[in-house]
Design a protein around this motif. Structure first.
Motif, short mmCIF file in Angstrom:
data_model
loop_
_atom_site.label_atom_id
_atom_site.label_comp_id
_atom_site.label_asym_id
_atom_site.label_seq_id
_atom_site.Cartn_x
_atom_site.Cartn_y
_atom_site.Cartn_z
N UNK B 27 0.96 -1.35 -0.20
CA UNK B 27 0.04 -0.28 0.21
C UNK B 27 0.48 1.40 -0.22
N UNK B 28 1.12 2.04 -0.69
CA UNK B 28 1.20 3.64 -0.92
C UNK B 28 2.29 3.30 -1.88
N UNK B 29 2.78 2.09 -2.67
CA UNK B 29 3.87 1.76 -3.63
C UNK B 29 2.68 2.06 -5.03
N UNK B 30 4.16 2.99 -5.75
CA UNK B 30 3.12 2.88 -7.20
C UNK B 30 4.34 2.10 -8.05
N UNK B 31 5.24 1.98 -8.14
CA UNK B 31 6.31 0.92 -8.74
C UNK B 31 6.18 -0.43 -8.68
N UNK B 32 6.41 -0.90 -9.63
CA UNK B 32 6.45 -2.44 -8.88
C UNK B 32 8.09 -3.58 -9.91
N UNK B 33 8.77 -3.62 -9.12
CA UNK B 33 10.21 -4.39 -10.84
C UNK B 33 10.12 -5.90 -10.47
N UNK B 34 9.87 -6.45 -11.20
CA UNK B 34 9.83 -8.13 -11.22
C UNK B 34 12.15 -8.39 -11.26
N UNK B 35 12.09 -9.62 -11.14
CA UNK B 35 13.58 -10.42 -10.39
C UNK B 35 13.05 -12.14 -10.85
N UNK B 43 19.40 -12.67 -7.51
CA UNK B 43 18.20 -12.20 -8.08
C UNK B 43 18.70 -11.22 -9.28
N UNK B 44 18.08 -11.39 -10.32
CA UNK B 44 18.72 -10.81 -11.60
C UNK B 44 17.45 -9.72 -12.21
N UNK B 45 17.70 -8.29 -12.03
CA UNK B 45 16.81 -7.59 -13.05
C UNK B 45 15.80 -7.77 -14.48
N UNK B 46 14.78 -7.95 -14.36
CA UNK B 46 13.77 -8.31 -15.85
C UNK B 46 13.14 -7.20 -15.86
N UNK B 47 12.44 -5.92 -15.34
CA UNK B 47 12.03 -5.20 -15.93
C UNK B 47 11.69 -4.08 -14.95
N UNK B 48 11.28 -2.82 -14.72
CA UNK B 48 10.46 -2.35 -13.99
C UNK B 48 9.28 -1.50 -14.68
N UNK B 49 7.72 -1.12 -13.42
CA UNK B 49 6.62 -1.03 -13.86
C UNK B 49 6.89 0.67 -13.43
N UNK B 50 6.27 1.33 -14.18
CA UNK B 50 5.56 2.61 -13.14
C UNK B 50 4.94 3.51 -14.53
N UNK B 65 7.59 -11.10 -20.67
CA UNK B 65 6.45 -9.71 -21.01
C UNK B 65 5.82 -8.92 -19.15
N UNK B 66 5.47 -7.62 -19.53
CA UNK B 66 4.65 -7.22 -18.12
C UNK B 66 3.38 -6.47 -18.49
N UNK B 67 2.97 -5.86 -17.49
CA UNK B 67 2.12 -4.95 -17.45
C UNK B 67 1.74 -4.69 -16.05
N UNK B 68 1.30 -3.15 -15.68
CA UNK B 68 0.95 -2.47 -14.64
C UNK B 68 -0.62 -1.90 -15.01
N UNK B 69 -1.11 -2.23 -13.89
CA UNK B 69 -2.64 -1.73 -14.00
C UNK B 69 -2.56 -0.70 -12.85
N UNK B 70 -3.84 0.26 -13.88
CA UNK B 70 -4.70 1.47 -12.52
C UNK B 70 -4.15 1.41 -11.47
N UNK B 71 -4.40 0.18 -10.25
CA UNK B 71 -3.80 -0.06 -9.28
C UNK B 71 -2.69 -0.55 -8.83
N UNK B 72 -1.55 0.04 -9.80
CA UNK B 72 -0.47 0.05 -9.34
C UNK B 72 -0.54 -2.11 -9.65
N UNK B 73 -0.69 -3.04 -9.26
CA UNK B 73 -0.43 -4.18 -9.59
C UNK B 73 -0.13 -4.46 -10.86
#
Lengths: 115, 114
Positions: B27-35, B43-50, B65-73
């Motif tokens: 809660x309160x976070x808006x940036x998501x990274x995948x490893x 951990x190896x960095x895959x990508x980051x969404x904001x 590939x990835x996706x980020x939704x309006x609720x930040x998920x």
């Protein structure tokens, strides 16, 4: 690109003994350094971080790390370990791009505390 | 206050299949990274969404590939699975403002490709 080297893949140590886990990073203009801990079958937890200011940083559970710019190191230490400290420890450096940060991790050091 | 939530916790797929992994940030976070964390590795960095866009990408093929939704998920999709894709996939969230204070990680999704 930045990089992180953790030379020790495994460190066995007896309970109540001191321990040092080594971390070296590639040099950069601005360095932000982190230690994370990973317990079995869990994600990573932030242990401590160096962003600026005092070169000695401490965690709430007795670990400390010292930023040494001349040696490009950020070694993690604890004066007396407990069985519960058995875990994998990862050193990380942050790299800024596109207005945000990503973290580059070392390969980890498995700390095994022996009774 | 819930931390980072990942689903599923474990997954077994066959080579060539496609998989989708999901992540809800703290809660309160808006940036998501995948490893990706292979066995015995860091951990190896895959990508980051904001703001629903991929902002940074690591050295991973387009099968990831990835996706980020309006609720930040966020979702991580992997197509044409290979045996070498077997790993623990970690999602980490942060606030873009002050993002250098460290990530909060989820417990991960263990993917096994057979």
């Amino acid at each position: 690109a930045q990089s992180v080297t953790q030379l020790d893949s495994q460190v066995p140590v007896f309970e109540e003994a001191p321990v040092e886990l080594r971390c070296n990073y590639s040099s950069s203009v601005s360095v932000y350094l982190f230690w994370y801990v990973q317990y079995p079958n869990q994600g990573l937890q932030l242990l401590l971080k160096y962003l600026s200011g005092s070169t000695l940083v401490e965690s709430i559970n007795g670990f400390e790390a010292e930023f040494n710019k001349s040696q490009t190191s950020f070694h993690l230490r604890k004066p007396s370990v407990h069985i519960s400290d058995t875990a994998e420890y990862f050193c990380a450096v942050s790299e800024r791009a596109s207005g945000t940060y990503k973290y580059i991790f070392g390969t980890g050091t498995r700390l095994k505390v022996l009774a | 206050d819930a931390g980072v939530t990942q689903s599923p916790t474990h997954l077994i797929k066959t080579r060539g299949q496609q998989v989708t992994l999901r992540c809800s940030p703290k809660s309160g976070h808006d940036t998501v990274s995948w490893y990706q964390q292979a066995l015995g590795q860091g951990p190896q960095f895959i990508f980051q969404y904001y703001e629903e866009e991929e902002r940074q990408r690591g050295n991973f093929p387009d099968r990831f590939s990835g996706h980020q939704f309006p609720n930040y998920s966020s979702e991580l999709n992997v197509n044409a699975l290979l045996l070498g894709d077997s790993a623990l996939y970690l999602c980490a969230s942060s606030q873009r403002r002050g993002a250098n204070y460290g990530y909060t990680f989820g417990s991960g999704t263990r993917l096994t490709v057979v």
